[in-house]
Design a protein around this motif. Structure first.
Motif, PDB file in Angstrom:
ATOM      1  N   UNK A 338     -66.492  23.566  20.707  1.00 14.56           N
ATOM      2  CA  UNK A 338     -65.140  23.180  21.116  1.00 14.56           C
ATOM      3  C   UNK A 338     -64.482  22.346  20.023  1.00 14.56           C
ATOM      4  N   UNK A 339     -64.754  21.035  20.006  1.00 13.91           N
ATOM      5  CA  UNK A 339     -64.142  20.119  19.041  1.00 13.91           C
ATOM      6  C   UNK A 339     -65.165  19.107  18.554  1.00 13.91           C
ATOM      7  N   UNK A 340     -65.236  18.929  17.235  1.00 10.76           N
ATOM      8  CA  UNK A 340     -66.188  18.001  16.632  1.00 10.76           C
ATOM      9  C   UNK A 340     -65.468  17.185  15.565  1.00 10.76           C
ATOM     10  N   UNK A 341     -65.881  15.909  15.391  1.00  9.23           N
ATOM     11  CA  UNK A 341     -65.196  15.036  14.440  1.00  9.23           C
ATOM     12  C   UNK A 341     -66.174  14.232  13.609  1.00  9.23           C
ATOM     13  N   UNK A 342     -65.837  14.047  12.337  1.00 10.01           N
ATOM     14  CA  UNK A 342     -66.562  13.145  11.449  1.00 10.01           C
ATOM     15  C   UNK A 342     -65.610  12.026  11.047  1.00 10.01           C
ATOM     16  N   UNK A 343     -66.128  10.797  11.024  1.00 10.35           N
ATOM     17  CA  UNK A 343     -65.355   9.659  10.542  1.00 10.35           C
ATOM     18  C   UNK A 343     -66.020   9.211   9.246  1.00 10.35           C
ATOM     19  N   UNK A 344     -65.306   9.340   8.139  1.00  9.80           N
ATOM     20  CA  UNK A 344     -65.888   9.027   6.834  1.00  9.80           C
ATOM     21  C   UNK A 344     -64.799   8.854   5.788  1.00  9.80           C
ATOM     22  N   UNK A 345     -65.116   8.091   4.743  1.00  6.73           N
ATOM     23  CA  UNK A 345     -64.231   8.003   3.573  1.00  6.73           C
ATOM     24  C   UNK A 345     -64.824   8.777   2.401  1.00  6.73           C
ATOM     25  N   UNK A 346     -65.916   9.485   2.665  1.00  3.82           N
ATOM     26  CA  UNK A 346     -66.605  10.274   1.642  1.00  3.82           C
ATOM     27  C   UNK A 346     -66.074  11.713   1.674  1.00  3.82           C
ATOM     28  N   UNK A 347     -65.349  12.104   0.630  1.00  4.62           N
ATOM     29  CA  UNK A 347     -64.752  13.442   0.572  1.00  4.62           C
ATOM     30  C   UNK A 347     -65.802  14.536   0.717  1.00  4.62           C
ATOM     31  N   UNK A 348     -66.935  14.362   0.048  1.00  2.85           N
ATOM     32  CA  UNK A 348     -67.960  15.403   0.051  1.00  2.85           C
ATOM     33  C   UNK A 348     -68.611  15.539   1.433  1.00  2.85           C
ATOM     34  N   UNK A 349     -68.791  14.422   2.131  1.00  6.19           N
ATOM     35  CA  UNK A 349     -69.334  14.472   3.494  1.00  6.19           C
ATOM     36  C   UNK A 349     -68.341  15.178   4.419  1.00  6.19           C
ATOM     37  N   UNK A 350     -67.068  14.850   4.277  1.00  2.00           N
ATOM     38  CA  UNK A 350     -66.036  15.483   5.105  1.00  2.00           C
ATOM     39  C   UNK A 350     -66.002  16.988   4.866  1.00  2.00           C
ATOM     40  N   UNK A 351     -66.085  17.381   3.609  1.00  5.49           N
ATOM     41  CA  UNK A 351     -66.043  18.794   3.252  1.00  5.49           C
ATOM     42  C   UNK A 351     -67.264  19.531   3.802  1.00  5.49           C
ATOM     43  N   UNK A 352     -68.435  18.912   3.695  1.00  7.74           N
ATOM     44  CA  UNK A 352     -69.656  19.535   4.228  1.00  7.74           C
ATOM     45  C   UNK A 352     -69.555  19.706   5.739  1.00  7.74           C
ATOM     46  N   UNK A 353     -69.065  18.687   6.418  1.00  4.81           N
ATOM     47  CA  UNK A 353     -68.951  18.735   7.875  1.00  4.81           C
ATOM     48  C   UNK A 353     -68.011  19.862   8.300  1.00  4.81           C
ATOM     49  N   UNK A 354     -66.846  19.951   7.660  1.00  6.09           N
ATOM     50  CA  UNK A 354     -65.893  20.993   8.038  1.00  6.09           C
ATOM     51  C   UNK A 354     -66.415  22.394   7.713  1.00  6.09           C
ATOM     52  N   UNK A 355     -67.171  22.504   6.645  1.00  5.73           N
ATOM     53  CA  UNK A 355     -67.694  23.816   6.262  1.00  5.73           C
ATOM     54  C   UNK A 355     -68.857  24.274   7.143  1.00  5.73           C
ATOM     55  N   UNK A 356     -69.697  23.338   7.565  1.00  8.36           N
ATOM     56  CA  UNK A 356     -70.948  23.709   8.221  1.00  8.36           C
ATOM     57  C   UNK A 356     -70.920  23.624   9.746  1.00  8.36           C
ATOM     58  N   UNK A 357     -70.004  22.851  10.309  1.00 14.09           N
ATOM     59  CA  UNK A 357     -69.940  22.749  11.769  1.00 14.09           C
ATOM     60  C   UNK A 357     -69.198  23.952  12.335  1.00 14.09           C
ATOM     61  N   UNK A 358     -69.831  24.624  13.290  1.00 13.95           N
ATOM     62  CA  UNK A 358     -69.259  25.818  13.913  1.00 13.95           C
ATOM     63  C   UNK A 358     -68.572  25.412  15.214  1.00 13.95           C
ATOM     64  N   UNK A 359     -67.254  25.247  15.157  1.00  9.53           N
ATOM     65  CA  UNK A 359     -66.482  24.864  16.345  1.00  9.53           C
ATOM     66  C   UNK A 359     -65.060  25.368  16.192  1.00  9.53           C
ATOM     67  N   UNK A 360     -64.350  25.432  17.302  1.00 14.29           N
ATOM     68  CA  UNK A 360     -62.966  25.892  17.270  1.00 14.29           C
ATOM     69  C   UNK A 360     -62.064  24.912  16.530  1.00 14.29           C
ATOM     70  N   UNK A 361     -62.374  23.617  16.610  1.00 15.09           N
ATOM     71  CA  UNK A 361     -61.590  22.593  15.917  1.00 15.09           C
ATOM     72  C   UNK A 361     -62.546  21.575  15.308  1.00 15.09           C
TER      73      UNK A 361
END
Length: 414
Positions: A338-361
């Motif tokens: 459904x929906x998943x969120x990462x809270x971070x100031x690390x660009x690479x962590x944010x990019x990994x999370x968005x690329x690897x998490x399988x969710x609609x949002x």
């Protein structure tokens, strides 16, 4: 005559009328709906009060009562949603693309309505208007089957929409409502292949699973929201906690509310006591794993089931993780896409999370509560699809259409 045959035949007739209606005419009817909702507030709230009194007498939880409640403010929001839909471009008749083949035929893909849409939902009367307005603007007739908890509210809302439609010169059957709320009737509705083009369930996991298992009509599956907030080691504390508090407590009974907090081990000792303090005014029960429990004063030891559960209540599962890979693996195992969120100031962590998490949002530094058709600019939503075929995420006007190929020739033969 079988009541479903009557409903189905009237819906098909209304859908043909709608499919040939232009955007200006449909918008005129929608404007009459919005005005009628504002003018009939007293009658609608009186009907809603009947539902609330019955729900209270039957011991419904307060968080679930909130889903059922209509107020002047909420009715204004519903009417505003209809007005937003008026302002949106009409997808019907648009040509997505056009090309020529080797035979010099002009081939195009044109947007057309699905036809007759059936919607089964539970105790949220706002769905009645959201669904009706979106299906109407996208040229579809709709048959609604709401839950018994919101029966009087739904009945009153549908009457307002039908009367306004008729006064505006459209068939009132563009919106129809099944008044029998029995399980037997619902199962019969799921098998109306001759009349329904698609069926959309909105509600609990149990309702959705029942529809998926029993329907013979094509189904667009809307999903349960076991949503996660992952606080990465590079999270900024004030922002992270503000986002979590909003995602968990603003409306805990909805599918985009956060149900699990995953927190990096490096920040857990500092963040968790403050998180407990900020959630205390909402009497939020924390169900924490052993490692998280070290940093909390009051918690319930978490079980495996807690990480699988959509609580829809002031309950939050909490788990400490050693790195982002562990957080993503946990979401992969327990999430409902459904929906998943990462809270971070690390660009690479944010990019990994968005690329690897399988969710609609998938969010970076924002609350999961934004997964909503209204917030995404769709005016409202028909539901949030967690499947991958046809539609995914909040479904607006475009997701309620299909395409047909239109081909222009000059005498070509093959």
């Amino acid at each position: 005559m079988n009541p479903f045959v009557d409903l189905g035949e009237k819906a098909q007739k209304a859908s043909k009328f709608l499919a040939l209606s232009d955007a200006a005419s449909k918008n005129r009817v929608l404007a009459s709906w919005s005005a009628a909702l504002r003018n009939k507030t007293k009658q609608i709230l009186a009907a809603n009060q009947k539902d609330l009194e019955l729900a209270k007498a039957q011991g419904m939880k307060e968080t679930m009562m909130d889903r059922l409640l209509l107020t002047q403010e909420r009715l204004d929001e519903i009417a505003n949603g209809v007005e937003q839909i008026i302002a949106l471009p009409d997808p019907i008749g648009t040509v997505d693309e056009m090309w020529k083949n080797e035979a010099n035929l002009n081939i195009g893909k044109k947007r057309v309505p699905l036809g007759v849409i059936g919607i089964i939902y539970e105790s949220r009367p706002n769905v009645t208007v959201d669904a009706a307005a979106l299906t109407f603007k996208s040229g579809n007739a709709v048959i609604l089957r709401g839950g018994k908890e919101a029966f009087h509210s739904n009945q009153a809302l549908v009457k307002v929409l039908q009367d306004a439609s008729k006064s505006a010169g459209f068939p009132k059957e563009v919106v129809q409502f099944i008044e029998d709320t029995s399980h037997e009737t619902a199962r019969e509705f799921m098998k109306l292949n001759e009349y329904l083009d698609v069926l959309i369930p909105r509600g609990s996991g149990k309702l959705i699973q029942t529809v998926v298992e029993n329907a013979t009509v094509p189904v667009i599956e809307t999903g349960v929201g076991n949503c996660h907030i992952y606080m990465d080691k590079a999270a900024e504390m004030d922002m992270a906690i503000d986002i979590l508090v909003n995602a968990k407590t603003s409306r805990p009974s909805v599918c985009n509310a956060a149900e699990t907090l995953l927190i990096h081990e490096d920040i857990a000792p500092r963040f968790l006591p403050e998180i407990e303090k900020r959630l205390a005014p909402f009497a939020t029960e924390l169900r924490a794993d052993k490692q998280a429990g070290q940093f909390l004063e009051n918690f319930v030891p978490a079980t495996e089931a807690d990480f699988e559960t959509e609580f829809l209540d002031f309950i939050l599962a909490v788990k400490v993780v050693s790195n982002i890979d562990e957080a993503i693996a946990h979401i992969s195992r327990y999430g409902t896409k459904h929906s998943e969120a990462i809270i971070t100031s690390d660009y690479f962590a944010a990019n990994q999370f968005q690329n690897e998490v399988d969710a609609a949002a998938v969010y970076v530094n924002a609350s999961t509560r934004f997964t909503d058709g209204f917030e995404f600019g769709f005016g409202a939503e028909i539901g949030i699809s967690t499947q991958k075929l046809h539609a995914r995420g909040p479904m607006g006007l475009r997701e309620l259409t299909t395409t047909k190929y239109v081909i222009f020739g000059e005498g070509q033969i093959r």
